[in-house]
Design an enzyme around this catalytic site. Structure first.
Site, PDB file in Angstrom:
ATOM      1  N   GLU A 145      -0.920  -5.169   8.984  1.00  9.18           N
ATOM      2  CA  GLU A 145      -0.018  -4.506   9.933  1.00  9.18           C
ATOM      3  C   GLU A 145      -0.566  -4.572  11.348  1.00  9.18           C
ATOM      4  OE1 GLU A 145       0.608  -0.449   8.709  1.00  9.18           O
ATOM      5  OE2 GLU A 145       1.365  -1.032   6.728  1.00  9.18           O
ATOM      6  N   ASP A 205       0.844  -1.203   0.000  1.00 14.69           N
ATOM      7  CA  ASP A 205       0.000   0.000   0.000  1.00 14.69           C
ATOM      8  C   ASP A 205       0.881   1.256   0.000  1.00 14.69           C
ATOM      9  OD1 ASP A 205       0.899  -0.170   2.596  1.00 14.69           O
ATOM     10  OD2 ASP A 205      -1.049   0.187   3.530  1.00 14.69           O
ATOM     11  N   GLU A 212       9.864  -3.705  10.012  1.00 11.97           N
ATOM     12  CA  GLU A 212      10.209  -2.412   9.392  1.00 11.97           C
ATOM     13  C   GLU A 212      10.765  -1.445  10.434  1.00 11.97           C
ATOM     14  OE1 GLU A 212       7.297  -0.782   6.727  1.00 11.97           O
ATOM     15  OE2 GLU A 212       8.332   1.147   6.600  1.00 11.97           O
ATOM     16  N   ASP A 263      -1.024  -6.231  -0.042  1.00  8.58           N
ATOM     17  CA  ASP A 263      -1.362  -5.554   1.221  1.00  8.58           C
ATOM     18  C   ASP A 263      -2.861  -5.351   1.357  1.00  8.58           C
ATOM     19  OD1 ASP A 263       0.843  -5.041   2.797  1.00  8.58           O
ATOM     20  OD2 ASP A 263       1.309  -3.111   1.859  1.00  8.58           O
ATOM     21  N   LYS A 305      -0.922  -9.277   3.357  1.00 12.66           N
ATOM     22  CA  LYS A 305      -0.135  -8.726   4.475  1.00 12.66           C
ATOM     23  C   LYS A 305      -0.990  -7.736   5.252  1.00 12.66           C
ATOM     24  CE  LYS A 305       3.501  -5.820   3.793  1.00 12.66           C
ATOM     25  NZ  LYS A 305       3.037  -4.580   4.464  1.00 12.66           N
TER      26      LYS A 305
HETATM   27  O1  KIV Z   1       3.665  -1.079   1.496  1.00 14.84           O
HETATM   28  C1  KIV Z   1       4.827  -1.500   1.361  1.00 14.84           C
HETATM   29  O2  KIV Z   1       5.478  -1.371   0.327  1.00 14.84           O
HETATM   30  C2  KIV Z   1       5.412  -2.164   2.515  1.00 14.84           C
HETATM   31  C3  KIV Z   1       6.895  -2.379   2.504  1.00 14.84           C
HETATM   32  C4  KIV Z   1       7.624  -1.112   2.617  1.00 14.84           C
HETATM   33  C5  KIV Z   1       7.318  -3.384   3.505  1.00 14.84           C
HETATM   34  O3  KIV Z   1       4.728  -2.514   3.423  1.00 14.84           O
END
Ligand code: KIV
Length: 271
Positions: free
Chosen positions: A122, A53, A189, A92, A120
């Site tokens: 968070e 994202d 991160e 994401d 993914k």
């Molecule tokens: O959104 C993204 O590109 C990420 C990476 C920086 C790990 O979450």
């Protein structure tokens, strides 16, 4: 020995990546958003592509990832999937699209149907029921700890996390809880490298670092940073185009430097 970046021979899966961790072999991830870059990643031997994202900032011109929607993600996941048939694709779930397990499942299903092989999300302990539900229903999940950019307003900026002992302990505990809940891998991160080492040693699933030192099982960088397109690049980023003759060469150099343990260098690491 210097690693030579070569095209992926066959499609990557979670089991291959987990076996690489066991053998101590690093894998490479690039966050990218379109078909030509996705194709280039496959040709350069990039094992994992992340449709992050971060596209809110790198492609759409927002100042954070908060405005990104599920529709933005689907558009870009589909494009990346069309361009790349061999890397493992992580999609994401953006801000507030997984605030409860049922909402997460509906949005994760959309991402998977658009071409992601894993999603993914968070966050730490609060995500355990969501991870369990998704994994039970056949959706692989990648965790994301440390600086979680969707919480930028809570952190007061894009800041290194886990520098004090209490915060470091909480991030380490979250990693173990997410592993227990069933994540297949996790992004770390902007945390001190020492903390990333502890997490990498104490969880069995692969860790993918960005600003988390050299010792994680894999590294991820955003394509804009690899190509020197970011006006004020973060400390953990490196412009590989300045050391290559063209864009494919920059991607291959990034792959080689991660595999050879040259990137991240001392300048890219937080202590
Ligand atoms: O959104 C993204 O590109 C990420 C990476 C920086 C790990 O979450």
């Amino acid at each position: 020995m210097v690693y030579a970046a070569t095209p992926l021979e066959k499609p990557l899966n979670i089991q291959t990546l987990q076996a690489m961790k066991k053998r101590g072999e690093k894998f490479v991830t690039v966050a990218l958003y379109d078909a030509p870059m996705a194709a280039m990643a496959e040709k350069s031997g990039v094992e994992v592509v992340l449709v992050g994202d971060s596209l809110g900032m790198t492609v759409l011109g927002y100042t954070s990832t908060v405005p990104v929607t599920m529709d933005h993600m689907i558009y870009h996941i589909e494009a990346v999937h069309r361009g790349n048939k061999k890397s493992l694709i992580i999609g994401d779930l953006p801000f507030m699209t997984y605030a409860n397990p049922e909402q997460a499942m509906a949005n994760a299903a959309r991402a998977m149907q658009a071409g992601a092989h894993m999603i993914k999300i968070e966050g730490g302990e609060w995500l355990a029921p969501t991870v369990k539900l998704l994994v039970e229903r056949g959706i692989p999940v990648c965790g994301h700890l440390g600086l979680t950019p969707q919480s930028v307003y809570k952190f007061g900026g894009f800041r290194v996390q886990g520098r004090d002992a209490a915060q470091a302990k909480s991030i380490l505990e979250s990693a173990k809880i997410l592993e227990q809940a069933g994540v297949a891998m996790m992004v770390l991160e902007c945390i001190p490298s020492e903390l990333a080492v502890q997490i990498t040693q104490q969880v069995k699933v692969p860790t993918i670092g960005i600003g988390a030192g050299r010792e994680t099982d894999a590294q991820v960088l955003v394509i804009n940073d690899i190509l020197g397109l970011t006006e004020q690049p973060p400390k953990f980023a490196k412009n590989f185009l300045s050391e290559a003759k063209d864009i494919p060469g920059a991607m291959r150099k990034y792959v080689q430097d991660v595999k050879d343990g040259i990137f991240p260098g001392d300048d890219n690491i937080f202590c």
